[in-house]
Write a protein that holds these residues in place. Structure first.
Motif, PDB file in Angstrom:
ATOM      1  N   UNK A 166     -42.106  -0.820   6.432  1.00  0.00           N
ATOM      2  CA  UNK A 166     -43.293   0.003   6.600  1.00  0.00           C
ATOM      3  C   UNK A 166     -42.978   1.280   7.379  1.00  0.00           C
ATOM      4  N   UNK A 167     -43.755   2.330   7.151  1.00  0.00           N
ATOM      5  CA  UNK A 167     -43.535   3.592   7.847  1.00  0.00           C
ATOM      6  C   UNK A 167     -44.017   3.555   9.297  1.00  0.00           C
ATOM      7  N   UNK A 168     -44.902   2.614   9.623  1.00  0.00           N
ATOM      8  CA  UNK A 168     -45.395   2.450  10.982  1.00  0.00           C
ATOM      9  C   UNK A 168     -45.230   0.984  11.376  1.00  0.00           C
ATOM     10  N   UNK A 169     -44.347   0.717  12.322  1.00  0.00           N
ATOM     11  CA  UNK A 169     -44.123  -0.645  12.811  1.00  0.00           C
ATOM     12  C   UNK A 169     -44.910  -0.766  14.110  1.00  0.00           C
ATOM     13  N   UNK A 170     -46.041  -1.467  14.060  1.00  0.00           N
ATOM     14  CA  UNK A 170     -47.005  -1.418  15.161  1.00  0.00           C
ATOM     15  C   UNK A 170     -46.530  -2.126  16.422  1.00  0.00           C
ATOM     16  N   UNK A 171     -45.766  -3.214  16.281  1.00  0.00           N
ATOM     17  CA  UNK A 171     -45.330  -3.991  17.439  1.00  0.00           C
ATOM     18  C   UNK A 171     -43.828  -4.275  17.321  1.00  0.00           C
ATOM     19  N   UNK A 172     -43.141  -4.560  18.449  1.00  0.00           N
ATOM     20  CA  UNK A 172     -41.716  -4.896  18.387  1.00  0.00           C
ATOM     21  C   UNK A 172     -41.446  -6.049  17.425  1.00  0.00           C
ATOM     22  N   UNK A 173     -40.527  -5.815  16.494  1.00  0.00           N
ATOM     23  CA  UNK A 173     -40.235  -6.786  15.431  1.00  0.00           C
ATOM     24  C   UNK A 173     -38.728  -6.946  15.305  1.00  0.00           C
ATOM     25  N   UNK A 174     -38.294  -8.193  15.198  1.00  0.00           N
ATOM     26  CA  UNK A 174     -36.854  -8.461  15.113  1.00  0.00           C
ATOM     27  C   UNK A 174     -36.296  -7.976  13.776  1.00  0.00           C
ATOM     28  N   UNK A 175     -35.123  -7.371  13.820  1.00  0.00           N
ATOM     29  CA  UNK A 175     -34.453  -6.895  12.611  1.00  0.00           C
ATOM     30  C   UNK A 175     -33.637  -8.031  12.017  1.00  0.00           C
ATOM     31  N   UNK A 176     -33.893  -8.313  10.756  1.00  0.00           N
ATOM     32  CA  UNK A 176     -33.156  -9.337  10.006  1.00  0.00           C
ATOM     33  C   UNK A 176     -32.571  -8.652   8.786  1.00  0.00           C
ATOM     34  N   UNK A 177     -31.272  -8.373   8.823  1.00  0.00           N
ATOM     35  CA  UNK A 177     -30.652  -7.561   7.780  1.00  0.00           C
ATOM     36  C   UNK A 177     -29.361  -8.190   7.299  1.00  0.00           C
ATOM     37  N   UNK A 178     -29.204  -8.282   5.990  1.00  0.00           N
ATOM     38  CA  UNK A 178     -27.955  -8.716   5.381  1.00  0.00           C
ATOM     39  C   UNK A 178     -27.599  -7.733   4.283  1.00  0.00           C
ATOM     40  N   UNK A 179     -26.452  -7.067   4.440  1.00  0.00           N
ATOM     41  CA  UNK A 179     -26.004  -6.104   3.431  1.00  0.00           C
ATOM     42  C   UNK A 179     -24.478  -6.054   3.464  1.00  0.00           C
ATOM     43  N   UNK A 180     -23.894  -5.125   2.731  1.00  0.00           N
ATOM     44  CA  UNK A 180     -22.434  -5.062   2.619  1.00  0.00           C
ATOM     45  C   UNK A 180     -21.745  -4.770   3.943  1.00  0.00           C
ATOM     46  N   UNK A 181     -22.438  -4.079   4.864  1.00  0.00           N
ATOM     47  CA  UNK A 181     -21.770  -3.639   6.101  1.00  0.00           C
ATOM     48  C   UNK A 181     -22.249  -4.357   7.348  1.00  0.00           C
ATOM     49  N   UNK A 182     -23.288  -5.199   7.241  1.00  0.00           N
ATOM     50  CA  UNK A 182     -23.767  -5.884   8.448  1.00  0.00           C
ATOM     51  C   UNK A 182     -24.569  -7.120   8.084  1.00  0.00           C
ATOM     52  N   UNK A 183     -24.295  -8.211   8.824  1.00  0.00           N
ATOM     53  CA  UNK A 183     -25.098  -9.434   8.739  1.00  0.00           C
ATOM     54  C   UNK A 183     -25.667  -9.689  10.134  1.00  0.00           C
ATOM     55  N   UNK A 184     -26.932  -9.403  10.302  1.00  0.00           N
ATOM     56  CA  UNK A 184     -27.530  -9.502  11.635  1.00  0.00           C
ATOM     57  C   UNK A 184     -27.524 -10.922  12.179  1.00  0.00           C
ATOM     58  N   UNK A 185     -27.505 -11.930  11.305  1.00  0.00           N
ATOM     59  CA  UNK A 185     -27.514 -13.313  11.758  1.00  0.00           C
ATOM     60  C   UNK A 185     -26.175 -13.744  12.353  1.00  0.00           C
ATOM     61  N   UNK A 186     -25.089 -13.017  12.011  1.00  0.00           N
ATOM     62  CA  UNK A 186     -23.758 -13.422  12.458  1.00  0.00           C
ATOM     63  C   UNK A 186     -23.072 -12.392  13.342  1.00  0.00           C
ATOM     64  N   UNK A 187     -23.493 -11.131  13.277  1.00  0.00           N
ATOM     65  CA  UNK A 187     -22.814 -10.065  14.002  1.00  0.00           C
ATOM     66  C   UNK A 187     -23.801  -9.408  14.965  1.00  0.00           C
ATOM     67  N   UNK A 188     -23.623  -9.678  16.237  1.00  0.00           N
ATOM     68  CA  UNK A 188     -24.583  -9.206  17.228  1.00  0.00           C
ATOM     69  C   UNK A 188     -24.438  -7.710  17.465  1.00  0.00           C
ATOM     70  N   UNK A 189     -25.527  -7.093  17.897  1.00  0.00           N
ATOM     71  CA  UNK A 189     -25.534  -5.666  18.208  1.00  0.00           C
ATOM     72  C   UNK A 189     -25.082  -5.472  19.646  1.00  0.00           C
TER      73      UNK A 189
END
Length: 352
Positions: free
Chosen positions: A134-157
């Motif tokens: 969404x263009x407006x994220x009203x409240x803090x929301x956890x990022x859950x992303x899996x793509x060619x360059x990052x797996x958020x479930x396995x690679x911490x920020x």
């Protein structure tokens, strides 16, 4: 029970009633009560808002909302806890500083990191840089992303920064190591630096998460974002910069600090096969100029960057409007030493 007791670190605020966190205008520095009841870990100021992270991992906010006109995200004149966030170590937003379209923007992007390396984002998301739909994220929301360059479930920020329309991340690479220790141990975990969004909405559409190979395996100490450019400071005191050289308003100095703008990097980007929406912007490059480095700290605003070296000298570069750089150079394409501070040891803050 001693009424004169204070913690080691306290905060003072002053300014308009909407911004002080005390529901009243304060013409001079006034003790912030929250800093007495909570042990503050760090403070981050957006253009018209303040975020505080406590030692207990709580995040508090007051000031102008990250998305205007939404009931779920109202302006707050007093400190308000962000209940969605737990065990937080840092909160950041797009940087403060002049940008002529800022007053027309209906908010600003925000991000938070937890001790476990989870990423939360919220706020203005017009280019998708917050990795939500969404263009407006009203409240803090956890990022859950899996793509060619990052797996958020396995690679911490490890680090996060936010520009006006982009996000930059340093993420841990699982199963990769930079080196082995002398004792045969695992060594230092490898990392990657990624960006998404765009460095300028006026030069091509936003890009998906992209890994910058120039920083692959580099041990990053700090990521700092200006509105249109990025800085990555390594543990060796090296400083890499990339992004837009001039910004949307057209800075009178090179924001990246690499000398006069020539556009020579465009051909290299095309030959590397970078997507068209990234080929407009210089890739990460080490700042190399006489007398500069190693760097201890770096901070950015919209159009300026300041760096403090390990020997205490302070350098700045970028746009000089409003005497923002602290020296006499009207065109500042490379880091310049603030000679007026030559007898002082600097402490970093974002230039105006």
């Amino acid at each position: 029970n001693d009424p004169s007791w204070k913690p080691d670190l306290v905060a003072y605020a002053w300014g308009d009633a909407d911004l002080t966190g005390m529901s009243e205008a304060c013409p001079k520095p006034t003790l912030l009560e929250l800093s007495i009841t909570k042990k503050i870990l760090n403070i981050h100021c957006a253009d018209a808002a303040t975020f505080i992270v406590t030692e207990a991992g709580e995040a508090w906010f007051w000031g102008k909302s990250w998305v205007r006109f939404f009931e779920e995200a109202p302006d707050c004149r007093e400190p308000t806890r962000l209940d969605e966030l737990r065990d937080v170590v840092v909160v950041t937003t797009s940087p403060a500083g002049y940008f002529h379209e800022r007053s027309r923007l209906p908010g600003y992007p925000c991000a938070a990191l937890t001790r476990s390396g989870s990423l939360y984002t919220w706020g203005l998301n017009l280019t998708g840089g917050l990795l939500h739909d969404t263009q407006f994220v009203e409240r803090p929301s956890k990022v859950d992303k899996t793509c060619d360059v990052w797996r958020s479930s396995a690679e911490r920020v490890l680090h996060v920064g936010l520009g006006l329309d982009y996000m930059v991340l340093c993420v841990e690479r699982t199963g990769q190591r930079l080196q082995t220790t002398a004792e045969g141990g695992a060594g230092v975990t490898s990392s990657a630096v990624l960006t998404c969004g765009t460095f300028s909405r006026h030069q091509g559409p936003p890009h998906e998460l992209h890994e910058w190979e120039e920083l692959r395996g580099v041990h990053v100490k700090t990521l700092v974002a200006g509105s249109f450019h990025c800085c990555a400071l390594t543990t060796r005191g090296e400083l890499y910069t990339w992004g837009h050289e001039a910004g949307t308003d057209g800075a009178n100095g090179n924001l990246l600090g690499h000398g006069e703008r020539t556009g020579e990097w465009t051909r290299g980007n095309t030959e590397r096969g970078l997507p068209a929406n990234l080929a407009w912007f210089p890739p990460p490059r080490l700042i190399e100029c006489e007398g500069f480095g190693p760097v201890a700290e770096v901070k950015c605003s919209s159009y300026t960057t300041a760096a403090i070296l390990v020997d205490g000298r302070v350098f700045s570069w970028g746009d000089c409007d409003g005497n923002a750089l602290g020296h006499e150079h009207q065109t500042c394409d490379r880091p310049r030493w603030l000679r007026s501070l030559r007898w002082q040891r600097g402490g970093a803050r974002a230039p105006g």
